[in-house]
Design a protein around this motif. Structure first.
Motif, PDB file in Angstrom:
ATOM      1  N   LYS A  12      -7.590   4.038   9.529  1.00  0.00           N
ATOM      2  CA  LYS A  12      -6.718   3.393   8.539  1.00  0.00           C
ATOM      3  C   LYS A  12      -7.219   3.628   7.122  1.00  0.00           C
ATOM      4  CE  LYS A  12      -4.610  -1.106   7.536  1.00  0.00           C
ATOM      5  NZ  LYS A  12      -4.537  -2.536   7.938  1.00  0.00           N
ATOM      6  N   ALA A  13      -8.547   3.505   6.928  1.00  0.00           N
ATOM      7  CA  ALA A  13      -9.108   3.721   5.586  1.00  0.00           C
ATOM      8  C   ALA A  13      -8.933   5.161   5.145  1.00  0.00           C
ATOM      9  CB  ALA A  13     -10.591   3.335   5.584  1.00  0.00           C
ATOM     10  N   ALA A  14      -9.180   6.136   6.043  1.00  0.00           N
ATOM     11  CA  ALA A  14      -9.051   7.549   5.693  1.00  0.00           C
ATOM     12  C   ALA A  14      -7.602   7.901   5.383  1.00  0.00           C
ATOM     13  CB  ALA A  14      -9.583   8.414   6.834  1.00  0.00           C
ATOM     14  N   PHE A  15      -6.649   7.399   6.211  1.00  0.00           N
ATOM     15  CA  PHE A  15      -5.242   7.707   5.985  1.00  0.00           C
ATOM     16  C   PHE A  15      -4.771   7.087   4.673  1.00  0.00           C
ATOM     17  CE2 PHE A  15      -3.979   8.327  10.737  1.00  0.00           C
ATOM     18  CZ  PHE A  15      -4.946   9.317  10.848  1.00  0.00           C
ATOM     19  N   SER A  16      -5.251   5.873   4.397  1.00  0.00           N
ATOM     20  CA  SER A  16      -4.879   5.224   3.138  1.00  0.00           C
ATOM     21  C   SER A  16      -5.372   6.035   1.953  1.00  0.00           C
ATOM     22  CB  SER A  16      -5.464   3.811   3.102  1.00  0.00           C
ATOM     23  OG  SER A  16      -5.264   3.212   1.848  1.00  0.00           O
ATOM     24  N   GLN A  17      -6.628   6.547   2.024  1.00  0.00           N
ATOM     25  CA  GLN A  17      -7.180   7.349   0.928  1.00  0.00           C
ATOM     26  C   GLN A  17      -6.412   8.653   0.767  1.00  0.00           C
ATOM     27  OE1 GLN A  17      -9.904   6.245  -1.201  1.00  0.00           O
ATOM     28  NE2 GLN A  17      -8.621   7.742  -2.258  1.00  0.00           N
ATOM     29  N   CYS A  18      -5.997   9.229   1.902  1.00  0.00           N
ATOM     30  CA  CYS A  18      -5.218  10.469   1.844  1.00  0.00           C
ATOM     31  C   CYS A  18      -3.899  10.242   1.119  1.00  0.00           C
ATOM     32  CB  CYS A  18      -4.984  10.990   3.264  1.00  0.00           C
ATOM     33  SG  CYS A  18      -4.150  12.584   3.336  1.00  0.00           S
ATOM     34  N   ALA A  19      -3.260   9.090   1.426  1.00  0.00           N
ATOM     35  CA  ALA A  19      -1.988   8.762   0.773  1.00  0.00           C
ATOM     36  C   ALA A  19      -2.188   8.561  -0.725  1.00  0.00           C
ATOM     37  CB  ALA A  19      -1.389   7.516   1.410  1.00  0.00           C
ATOM     38  N   GLN A  20      -3.316   7.938  -1.120  1.00  0.00           N
ATOM     39  CA  GLN A  20      -3.589   7.739  -2.549  1.00  0.00           C
ATOM     40  C   GLN A  20      -3.814   9.075  -3.258  1.00  0.00           C
ATOM     41  OE1 GLN A  20      -6.585   4.668  -3.320  1.00  0.00           O
ATOM     42  NE2 GLN A  20      -6.060   3.702  -1.351  1.00  0.00           N
ATOM     43  N   LEU A  21      -4.525   9.999  -2.587  1.00  0.00           N
ATOM     44  CA  LEU A  21      -4.736  11.323  -3.186  1.00  0.00           C
ATOM     45  C   LEU A  21      -3.408  12.058  -3.339  1.00  0.00           C
ATOM     46  CD1 LEU A  21      -7.963  12.448  -1.281  1.00  0.00           C
ATOM     47  CD2 LEU A  21      -7.796  11.822  -3.697  1.00  0.00           C
ATOM     48  N   ASN A  22      -2.543  11.945  -2.340  1.00  0.00           N
ATOM     49  CA  ASN A  22      -1.227  12.580  -2.434  1.00  0.00           C
ATOM     50  C   ASN A  22      -0.459  12.046  -3.631  1.00  0.00           C
ATOM     51  OD1 ASN A  22      -1.760  14.077  -0.171  1.00  0.00           O
ATOM     52  ND2 ASN A  22      -0.515  12.831   1.223  1.00  0.00           N
ATOM     53  N   LEU A  69      -1.348   4.550  18.255  1.00  0.00           N
ATOM     54  CA  LEU A  69      -1.915   3.918  17.061  1.00  0.00           C
ATOM     55  C   LEU A  69      -1.955   4.891  15.888  1.00  0.00           C
ATOM     56  CD1 LEU A  69      -4.847   1.966  18.779  1.00  0.00           C
ATOM     57  CD2 LEU A  69      -2.746   1.006  17.863  1.00  0.00           C
ATOM     58  N   VAL A  70      -2.300   6.165  16.158  1.00  0.00           N
ATOM     59  CA  VAL A  70      -2.320   7.181  15.099  1.00  0.00           C
ATOM     60  C   VAL A  70      -0.916   7.380  14.546  1.00  0.00           C
ATOM     61  CG1 VAL A  70      -2.715   9.633  14.622  1.00  0.00           C
ATOM     62  CG2 VAL A  70      -4.369   8.347  15.985  1.00  0.00           C
ATOM     63  N   THR A  71       0.080   7.423  15.429  1.00  0.00           N
ATOM     64  CA  THR A  71       1.474   7.584  14.984  1.00  0.00           C
ATOM     65  C   THR A  71       1.884   6.439  14.067  1.00  0.00           C
ATOM     66  OG1 THR A  71       2.037   8.706  17.059  1.00  0.00           O
ATOM     67  CG2 THR A  71       3.861   7.788  15.788  1.00  0.00           C
ATOM     68  N   GLU A  72       1.558   5.195  14.442  1.00  0.00           N
ATOM     69  CA  GLU A  72       1.916   4.033  13.614  1.00  0.00           C
ATOM     70  C   GLU A  72       1.297   4.141  12.231  1.00  0.00           C
ATOM     71  OE1 GLU A  72       0.804   0.494  15.640  1.00  0.00           O
ATOM     72  OE2 GLU A  72       2.096   0.855  17.379  1.00  0.00           O
ATOM     73  N   MET A  73       0.007   4.543  12.161  1.00  0.00           N
ATOM     74  CA  MET A  73      -0.670   4.612  10.855  1.00  0.00           C
ATOM     75  C   MET A  73      -0.123   5.745   9.994  1.00  0.00           C
ATOM     76  SD  MET A  73      -4.618   3.507  11.522  1.00  0.00           S
ATOM     77  CE  MET A  73      -4.875   4.174  13.146  1.00  0.00           C
ATOM     78  N   ILE A  74       0.185   6.890  10.607  1.00  0.00           N
ATOM     79  CA  ILE A  74       0.758   8.008   9.840  1.00  0.00           C
ATOM     80  C   ILE A  74       2.093   7.592   9.240  1.00  0.00           C
ATOM     81  CG2 ILE A  74       1.828  10.291  10.097  1.00  0.00           C
ATOM     82  CD1 ILE A  74      -0.426  11.036  11.977  1.00  0.00           C
ATOM     83  N   GLU A  75       2.888   6.914  10.040  1.00  0.00           N
ATOM     84  CA  GLU A  75       4.201   6.478   9.549  1.00  0.00           C
ATOM     85  C   GLU A  75       4.071   5.404   8.484  1.00  0.00           C
ATOM     86  OE1 GLU A  75       6.227   5.270  13.051  1.00  0.00           O
ATOM     87  OE2 GLU A  75       6.721   7.325  13.704  1.00  0.00           O
ATOM     88  N   SER A  76       3.114   4.482   8.669  1.00  0.00           N
ATOM     89  CA  SER A  76       2.970   3.391   7.690  1.00  0.00           C
ATOM     90  C   SER A  76       2.515   3.913   6.332  1.00  0.00           C
ATOM     91  CB  SER A  76       1.992   2.336   8.211  1.00  0.00           C
ATOM     92  OG  SER A  76       0.689   2.860   8.292  1.00  0.00           O
ATOM     93  N   PHE A  77       1.736   5.007   6.304  1.00  0.00           N
ATOM     94  CA  PHE A  77       1.260   5.575   5.026  1.00  0.00           C
ATOM     95  C   PHE A  77       2.103   6.766   4.566  1.00  0.00           C
ATOM     96  CE2 PHE A  77      -2.682   3.523   6.599  1.00  0.00           C
ATOM     97  CZ  PHE A  77      -2.901   2.671   5.528  1.00  0.00           C
ATOM     98  N   HIS A  78       3.175   7.079   5.321  1.00  0.00           N
ATOM     99  CA  HIS A  78       4.115   8.152   4.947  1.00  0.00           C
ATOM    100  C   HIS A  78       3.385   9.481   4.740  1.00  0.00           C
ATOM    101  CE1 HIS A  78       7.020   4.916   4.469  1.00  0.00           C
ATOM    102  NE2 HIS A  78       6.199   4.321   3.620  1.00  0.00           N
ATOM    103  N   LEU A  79       2.551   9.853   5.686  1.00  0.00           N
ATOM    104  CA  LEU A  79       1.785  11.098   5.597  1.00  0.00           C
ATOM    105  C   LEU A  79       2.430  12.174   6.458  1.00  0.00           C
ATOM    106  CD1 LEU A  79      -1.875   9.731   5.959  1.00  0.00           C
ATOM    107  CD2 LEU A  79      -0.758  10.488   3.861  1.00  0.00           C
ATOM    108  N   PRO A  80       2.367  13.425   6.002  1.00  0.00           N
ATOM    109  CA  PRO A  80       2.768  14.536   6.872  1.00  0.00           C
ATOM    110  C   PRO A  80       1.746  14.652   8.006  1.00  0.00           C
ATOM    111  CG  PRO A  80       2.686  15.215   4.565  1.00  0.00           C
ATOM    112  CD  PRO A  80       2.013  13.890   4.644  1.00  0.00           C
TER     113      PRO A  80
END
Length: 785
Positions: A600-610, A635-646
């Motif tokens: 969750k922390a890594a995906f959130s940081q990725c979204a902020q960088l984007n 769980l990975v699918t839910e987090m990717i969708e919640s942070f709108h990441l490709p």
């Protein structure tokens, strides 16, 4: 406070209490009925007395009217009246008064003036005080009433003196005094009281059969009496209860006459008091009989109970030979027989419970509790004999795999065979114990030193080289051993068990299969235990932080992504590397919440960088244990969708050894992650034992050469050859190849010449926090790809 601790006493008091309650209820009912009967009888007497009173008053009134009419028709009296001679008139009136036994006689003029009064013969004519009485006589022809004259009560009548028209009014009356009250009492057997009731004034007793003291008490009580609808009430007069009936005489002016008929309740209850005395006598006699009967019954009932109590106390003390003998065929006799049978059953069950308490249900070997007891007894014996003893804790290797592959029934069969095997190898003086799970223990008493314990482990290992035959299938088992010796290592049972466990933990990684406890081993184990306890707090208090290490394209020299690396910022020990705490987490339930937190922390940081326009691939590591969790892809699918990441921006790195731990489960998880669209990378490639044919089937997109082959790549031809082979192999499979551990330009150049795709290492950048990464991206010679 008195307590009924004796059963016999409780029975006795039960009978006595029951008898007393029944008698008390009966006594209360009889007493209440007697009082009610007395009250009813008194009320009846009062009502009859009231009728008698009214009749007496009516007869007196009629007598007065007859006498007055006779006088009114007397010619001689009229003649005297006509002469106007006052003395003669008074004399004639007194003669007539005495003849009819009246107490007062008056003559009133038509103008309502008093002409003559036998009570005051010398008085001059004056106004007649009872004008309303004359008016009533004028209207009706005659009248009667009660009047107060000089604070005394009189009953008077008024009739006209005709000649032939009314020329005067004749008034004749009787006094109402104690004599009348006593006459009425003689007729009714009731106390009679006449009282004057005047608004604003206390009642005044005019006549009564009561004593002077009682009169005063009645006068004081009358204003507070609440009369019932039938005009009766219960009045307390000078401490005595009187049932009273209120009557009234005609009112004159603002005063009225109250007539109270009374009967003493105490006097009425005297016959019932005699009955009460009889009841109390019978009650006392019955109480004595009940006491005697209760004692007899209590003794009869409690004797068998006492015998049963004695037998129960004997059982409590462990004496099961005590039996209860009753020569009775009733319920108590059957109870005694059942009690004796129960005693025998308890003895059998207690032996079973003792056995179960100190033996393992599956193998019937002594258990951990038995070992603690044996150690507690053996240590003092060894001290006394000045000898040593050894504790060996043994653990079956790969036993979980046996359960997982062959089933728990096969595992249980193996565990059952271990006990006989151990007993066949060691001396009969050795205690063999199952500690639980796949763990066993051996207590070796009176040994010379640790060499004997080591020899025992070697003999057991040699015996286990013969496979177990289960359902016709040979199953090879191995074991690890931890050894602790008294008194060298520990002085008590708990310490020896703990130290043998520490040694066993270290033995798992030794080729010898056994380990003897040493203090330095304990320190290593203690640090791991401390870290495990602190890991929970570290996650709660956010001591876990992310560092990011850039990845650079070896062809273009541009930055294409970063790897999120977890670090533990310990408040005392500083930064603790993942290699030290991740293996500890793998063995606990903490690995899942920590993995989800890192993702969750890594995906959130990725979204902020984007959002900042910095589009970099984000690589995260998935542990071996989490790779086998079927819920991870969801769980990975839910987090990717919640942070709108490709999805393709995420790279999940998995170690080669993690894949091979359970190929079937990991293949399913990897396939589902690939379906999501994330990239998959095999980390530390070349360090495991995976089959290339198996890896070829996995939907991975890149492989990462382990840094152990990269660090000395420019100096070690073997490492260069391995790296070259991995690069060629990866490219032949259509995979991107990443090299980690690049710390010099020389290694960079070699990898570039070998055709490696991506570089990662200190040469470009150490792992750094996100704030420093942003600064590094601005100033670094490696621009964004």
């Amino acid at each position: 406070m008195f307590r009924f601790r004796s059963f016999q006493r409780r029975i006795l008091f039960f009978f006595l209490g029951l008898f007393i309650i029944i008698q008390a209820v009966a006594f209360f009912a009889v007493n209440t009925a007697n009082i009610a009967s007395a009250l009813t009888q008194i009320k009846d007497e009062l009502l009859v007395g009231g009728k008698i009173f009214n009749k007496v008053i009516a007869e007196r009134t009629a007598h007065l009217f007859v006498a007055a009419r006779l006088l009114s028709g007397d010619f001689a009296f009229k003649t005297v009246f006509a002469t106007g001679d006052q003395p003669t008139l008074i004399s004639a009136m007194e003669n007539h008064r005495d003849r009819i036994q009246a107490d007062i006689m008056m003559l009133v003029s038509p103008e309502r003036k008093l002409i003559a009064d036998t009570a005051h013969p010398e008085a001059q004519p004056g106004p007649f005080p009872f004008v309303d009485l004359i008016k009533a006589a004028e209207q009706r022809g005659e009248a009667s009433s009660t009047v107060f004259i000089n604070e005394r009560l009189y009953q008077i009548v008024v009739v006209p003196l005709l000649a032939p028209v009314p020329v005067a009014w004749i008034c004749i009356g009787f006094i109402i005094d104690d004599t009348l009250a006593k006459d009425l009492q003689a007729l009714t057997t009731l106390d009679v009281t006449f009282g004057r009731v005047q608004s604003g004034h206390p009642p005044l007793i005019l006549a009564s059969t009561l004593s002077e003291t009682m009169r005063k008490a009645l006068a004081a009580a009358l204003p507070t009496v609440q009369w019932a609808a039938d005009k009766t009430a219960l009045i307390n007069i000078d401490g005595q209860e009187y049932v009273s009936l209120s009557l009234s005489l005609p009112k004159q002016g603002n005063s009225s006459v109250a007539v109270v008929l009374q009967h003493s309740l105490d006097q009425a209850l005297i016959p019932f008091y005699r009955l009460r005395t009889t009841l109390i006598t019978l009650f006392l006699a019955g109480l004595l009989l009940s006491l005697a009967g209760g004692i007899l019954i209590a003794r009869t009932v409690t004797k068998p109970v006492r015998l049963l109590v004695e037998a129960a106390c004997a059982i409590q003390d462990g004496d099961y030979r005590h039996t209860v003998t009753l020569c009775q065929q009733d319920e108590l006799g059957r109870l005694a027989s059942a009690f004796n049978q129960m005693t025998g059953a308890i003895e059998v069950r207690e032996e079973q419970i003792k056995h179960q308490a100190y033996h393992d249900n599956l193998t019937d070997l002594p258990n951990r509790s038995f070992l603690l007891r044996q150690l507690t007894e053996a240590i003092p014996a060894a001290q006394e004999k000045n000898t040593a003893l050894a504790l060996i804790i043994m653990d079956l290797n790969r036993f979980k795999d046996v359960n997982a592959v062959l089933g728990h029934s096969t595992g249980d069969t193996i565990l059952k065979k271990i006990g006989p095997l151990l007993k066949s190898v060691v001396h009969e003086s050795v205690t063999v114990v199952r500690m639980g799970g796949d763990e066993f223990a051996l207590l070796l008493p009176e040994i010379d030193g640790v060499a004997q314990a080591i020899e025992a482990t070697q003999e057991i290992s040699a015996a286990m080289e013969t496979p177990f035959l289960i359902d016709g299938n040979p199953i090879q088992m191995e074991a690890s051993f931890g050894i602790a010796v008294f008194p060298e290592h520990g002085q008590d049972a708990d310490t020896l068990i703990k130290l043998a466990d520490v040694a066993l933990y270290l033995a798992k990684g030794l080729t010898s299969g056994y380990s003897v406890y040493a203090p330095e081993l304990d320190r290593h184990s203690l640090r791991q235990l401390i870290l495990l306890g602190e890991l929970r707090l570290a996650i709660e208090h956010e001591q876990m932080v992310f560092f990011y290490q850039p990845k650079v394209n070896l062809v273009t020299g541009r930055i294409i992504g970063v790897e999120a690396l977890l670090r533990w910022e310990h408040p005392q020990h500083g930064f603790i590397p993942p290699d030290e705490f991740i293996p500890i987490l793998e063995g606990t339930g903490l690995i899942k919440p920590l993995t989800m937190w890192t993702f969750k922390a890594a995906f959130s940081q990725c979204a902020q960088l984007n959002a900042m326009g910095i589009n970099l691939d984000m690589a995260v590591n998935l542990s071996a244990r989490m790779l086998q969790d079927p819920r991870v892809p969801d769980l990975v699918t839910e987090m990717i969708e919640s942070f709108h990441l490709p999805p393709e921006q995420i790279i999940v790195e998995i170690t080669e050894s993690a894949i091979m731990a359970d190929p079937k489960k990991t293949a399913d998880t990897i396939e589902r992650l690939h379906t999501i669209g994330v990239k998959l990378c095999i980390d530390d490639f070349g360090t495991g034992y995976s089959s290339m044919s198996y890896l070829q089937k996995l939907p991975v997109t890149e492989i990462k050469i382990d840094k152990s082959f990269v660090l000395q790549l420019d100096k070690n031809p073997n490492d260069a050859a391995i790296a070259h082979s991995v690069i060629e192999l990866g490219h032949s499979l259509g995979l991107k190849v990443v090299a980690e551990g690049i710390e010099s330009r020389e290694v960079w150049d070699v990898l570039q010449s070998l055709g490696c795709d991506v570089a990662q290492g200190y040469f470009m950048s150490r792992p750094i926090p996100i704030a420093k990464l942003l600064d590094w991206l601005k100033d670094s010679p490696w621009g964004l790809g």
